[in-house]
Enzyme design. Structure first.
Site, mmCIF file in Angstrom:
data_model
loop_
_atom_site.group_PDB
_atom_site.id
_atom_site.type_symbol
_atom_site.label_atom_id
_atom_site.label_comp_id
_atom_site.label_asym_id
_atom_site.label_seq_id
_atom_site.Cartn_x
_atom_site.Cartn_y
_atom_site.Cartn_z
ATOM 1 N N ASP A 8 -13.295 -46.996 -35.626
ATOM 2 C CA ASP A 8 -14.610 -47.179 -35.003
ATOM 3 C C ASP A 8 -14.794 -48.609 -34.476
ATOM 4 O OD1 ASP A 8 -14.255 -45.305 -37.082
ATOM 5 O OD2 ASP A 8 -16.390 -44.954 -37.266
ATOM 6 N N GLU A 39 -17.995 -44.600 -31.156
ATOM 7 C CA GLU A 39 -19.421 -44.272 -31.302
ATOM 8 C C GLU A 39 -20.305 -45.437 -31.746
ATOM 9 O OE1 GLU A 39 -20.717 -41.692 -34.306
ATOM 10 O OE2 GLU A 39 -19.955 -42.981 -35.875
ATOM 11 N N ASN A 40 -19.690 -46.587 -32.121
ATOM 12 C CA ASN A 40 -20.482 -47.758 -32.509
ATOM 13 C C ASN A 40 -20.300 -48.919 -31.535
ATOM 14 O OD1 ASN A 40 -19.438 -46.563 -35.477
ATOM 15 N ND2 ASN A 40 -21.610 -47.005 -35.316
ATOM 16 N N ASN A 68 -21.393 -39.130 -35.679
ATOM 17 C CA ASN A 68 -22.835 -38.989 -35.876
ATOM 18 C C ASN A 68 -23.690 -39.848 -34.934
ATOM 19 O OD1 ASN A 68 -21.416 -40.878 -37.659
ATOM 20 N ND2 ASN A 68 -23.433 -41.500 -38.344
ATOM 21 N N HIS A 69 -23.119 -40.934 -34.400
ATOM 22 C CA HIS A 69 -23.916 -41.812 -33.519
ATOM 23 C C HIS A 69 -23.726 -41.533 -32.032
ATOM 24 C CE1 HIS A 69 -25.630 -44.235 -36.630
ATOM 25 N NE2 HIS A 69 -24.455 -44.512 -37.142
ATOM 26 N N HIS A 154 -14.232 -37.316 -38.656
ATOM 27 C CA HIS A 154 -15.247 -38.344 -38.847
ATOM 28 C C HIS A 154 -16.118 -37.960 -40.038
ATOM 29 C CE1 HIS A 154 -17.317 -41.799 -37.136
ATOM 30 N NE2 HIS A 154 -18.458 -41.216 -37.455
ATOM 31 N N HIS A 179 -15.240 -43.286 -39.707
ATOM 32 C CA HIS A 179 -16.666 -43.354 -40.086
ATOM 33 C C HIS A 179 -16.988 -44.354 -41.199
ATOM 34 C CE1 HIS A 179 -20.881 -42.291 -40.646
ATOM 35 N NE2 HIS A 179 -20.646 -42.073 -41.929
ATOM 36 N N HIS A 181 -15.610 -47.167 -41.919
ATOM 37 C CA HIS A 181 -15.375 -48.535 -41.439
ATOM 38 C C HIS A 181 -14.543 -49.377 -42.401
ATOM 39 C CE1 HIS A 181 -18.982 -48.480 -38.391
ATOM 40 N NE2 HIS A 181 -18.258 -47.382 -38.370
HETATM 41 FE FE FE2 Z 1 -20.002 -42.615 -37.869
#
Ligand code: FE2
Length: 269
Positions: A8, A39-40, A68-69, A154, A179, A181
């Protein structure tokens, strides 16, 4: 065949590290296909903008996965249906725009299928991830439908990701978790030839709380009224991911190599 999957990418420092270092890494390690979880990547550390996707593709990324983001930046809903190289979780609650899987061409003209799954435990509500994985296994066969297959799982919890690893063993090239991190050190080739790592970590500033400003995160944990919305830590990022060398004839893994470059994790592996 060398496939690199990066964890990520968090905020501006993560984007900077990936876009600056990836082109050299691709040359040095002779990488044929690159996936990043993006996604981040947005400035606020959640979501992904069109500009982020362009920067990644220009740096040599072939496919961007998410989780999710994925919808945290409003514009993503607009451009994802036209940008097939950006995946949202395959088991998203329908109807969601975009695709959760695809078969893409690598730099050396091989077919690489990528599927983006999202765990069910401690995550945003989504369809049953194991049923989605089972359906994919029935529909996309290694060597028949695609030369190589990459799974980005994820999810928050380790057991769900490990179980997914065993489900896919021998059927895909690699299964990596994203996810949390935080990179785990269990990278390996499983019994039937699939490369696996529970979490490949983040590309971001590790001098933080999972990529977010650490002082502000602590304030939030203490419910300090002066705490702000989470925002990314902006120190030098570490690039973190897994490189797999795969066999052209079987599509399975021959070698796994964690990639950890720069920032405060430099030198760990
Ligand atoms: Fe995530």
């Amino acid at each position: 065949m060398n496939i690199l999957v990066l964890g990520d990418v968090v905020g501006p420092s993560g984007v900077k590290a990936v876009t600056e270092k990836l082109p050299g890494l691709i040359k040095e390690k002779k990488i044929d296909f690159v996936v990043v979880n993006g996604e981040n990547a947005a400035d606020g550390g959640v979501g992904i903008t069109k500009k982020n996707t362009e920067d990644f593709f220009n740096a040599g990324v072939d496919v961007i996965t998410s989780g999710n983001h994925i919808w945290d930046e409003k514009e993503t809903m607009q451009f994802i249906s036209k940008e097939k190289r950006l995946l949202r979780p395959e088991n998203s609650i329908e109807p969601a725009p975009g695709e959760g899987l695809g078969i893409f061409n690598s730099k050396n003209n091989k077919k690489v299928a990528v599927i983006n799954l999202m765990g069910n435990i401690f995550m945003k509500k989504s369809e049953d991830v194991f049923q989605a994985a089972k359906k994919f296994i029935e529909n996309v066969k290694l060597k028949k439908d695609s030369d190589f297959i990459v799974v980005d799982m994820h999810g928050e919890i380790t057991s769900e990701k490990m179980a997914m690893g065993y489900l896919f063993d021998g059927k895909v090239t690699m299964v990596v978790g994203t996810h949390t991190h935080v990179p785990t050190s269990d990278h390996r080739i499983m019994e039937k030839g699939t490369a696996y790592q529970t979490d490949i970590g983040m590309c971001g500033d590790y001098n933080s709380v999972i990529g977010m400003n650490r002082d502000n995160s602590l304030k939030k944990f203490f419910k300090d009224p002066s705490a702000k919305r989470h925002f990314p830590a902006l120190g030098e990022a570490t690039i973190s991911g897994l490189m797999v060398t795969a066999d052209d004839s079987t599509g399975l893994a021959k070698k796994v190599q964690p990639i950890i470059i720069g920032g405060s994790l430099q030198g760990r592996i």
